[in-house]
Enzyme design. Sequence first.
Site, short mmCIF file in Angstrom:
data_model
loop_
_atom_site.label_atom_id
_atom_site.label_comp_id
_atom_site.label_asym_id
_atom_site.label_seq_id
_atom_site.Cartn_x
_atom_site.Cartn_y
_atom_site.Cartn_z
N LYS A 165 0.83 -1.20 0.00
CA LYS A 165 0.00 0.00 0.00
C LYS A 165 0.87 1.26 0.00
CE LYS A 165 -3.01 2.72 3.00
NZ LYS A 165 -2.08 3.85 3.03
N LEU A 203 -4.44 0.12 7.52
CA LEU A 203 -3.30 1.03 7.55
C LEU A 203 -3.84 2.44 7.37
CD1 LEU A 203 -0.57 -0.79 5.39
CD2 LEU A 203 -0.71 -0.63 7.88
N ASP A 204 -3.35 3.38 8.18
CA ASP A 204 -3.81 4.76 8.09
C ASP A 204 -3.52 5.36 6.72
OD1 ASP A 204 -4.59 4.58 10.73
OD2 ASP A 204 -2.72 5.44 11.50
N LEU A 205 -4.13 6.51 6.46
CA LEU A 205 -3.97 7.18 5.18
C LEU A 205 -2.51 7.37 4.81
CD1 LEU A 205 -5.30 8.82 2.81
CD2 LEU A 205 -5.08 10.84 4.28
N THR A 207 0.13 5.84 6.25
CA THR A 207 0.96 4.68 6.55
C THR A 207 1.04 3.80 5.30
OG1 THR A 207 0.28 4.71 8.87
CG2 THR A 207 1.28 2.69 8.06
#
Length: 343
Positions: A165, A203-205, A207
């Site tokens: 990602k 996963l955060d924006l 990360t």
Amino acid sequence: MARPPQKPGEPRRPRAATGSKRPFNSRSGKPEDRSGGEKGRYGNDKGRSGGDKIRSGGDKIRPGKDDARGNAPRKPRTARPAAAPPTPRDPSLPEREGERIAKLLARAGVASRREAERMIAEGRVKLDDEPITAPSTVLKDLRGVTVDGKPVKAPEETRLFVFHKPAGLLTAERDPAGRPTIYNALRNALPAGTGRVMPIGRLDLNTEGLLLLTNDGEFKRQLELPANGVPRTYRARAFGDITQAQLEDLIDGIEIDGIHYGKIDANMERRTGRNQWIEMTLTEGKNREVRRVLEHLGLKVSRLLRISYGPFVLGDLPKGTVGEVSQRDLDNFRRSLGKGKGE
């Protein structure tokens, strides 16, 4: 020169220093300097500032704990109350035939179990055109079941994908604000003919790194449950002052603003000035856990990436691309989780 005898009532004199306690090198006539050694992953010496040193038996020595602390006593761990044992099944009740509808929908890849329960509450799930009102409804199979008017297909073989990602993508199916999501990137990254897949964890924006995807909602739940103890490892680039000893204290967990975070194995990898790379392994994966813990320690995280989830590693997978885990590796991993976990 002998010291004069101490007079009665005189305060006790301090003992003179006996010199360095480092092992003596008979060839050079000087104490041995053991601070150097094998170069670390990023070129730094594997010593107090980063990297793991290995004992002869293969056990890790955490820098700053075994080296710097010596025999200093550790803080006692606070015992946490044990979880209540599961309620035993009543033997007088008949054996249940089938599974709960929410679990069947998750296994078929329609949605996670929690999302399936929400669909049922919204009246979107029907059996023979009659709305199913309770997620605890037990069925043998999904024949006659529809979601939003579309028949639900039989479950396919479980598949697992590894996705790198990039930062700037939401781990969500859609965003009301119109921001790009992982599915925008997955549209062209997944193999042709791949059905619906769900992310395992989030996963955060901002990360980046490894994100597992599966078509099996039950398998997704099994990997996400903290009770199964599947480790996740992150690398964080952070600015500020921190010592290896402070990171070592996270092994006992930490409480921040009333939220308890469990055991975290944290190690300094390398440092340049006040910037450092820190590797952290945890098993709970609470919302923004790594960032919150490091910020609580006075650090500012400038980059965060996940490099492994269980035995699956990011490796050299390019950003925005997907790799599929072989069926053999997947089956071996599922057996290692143990039967009955996550139920």
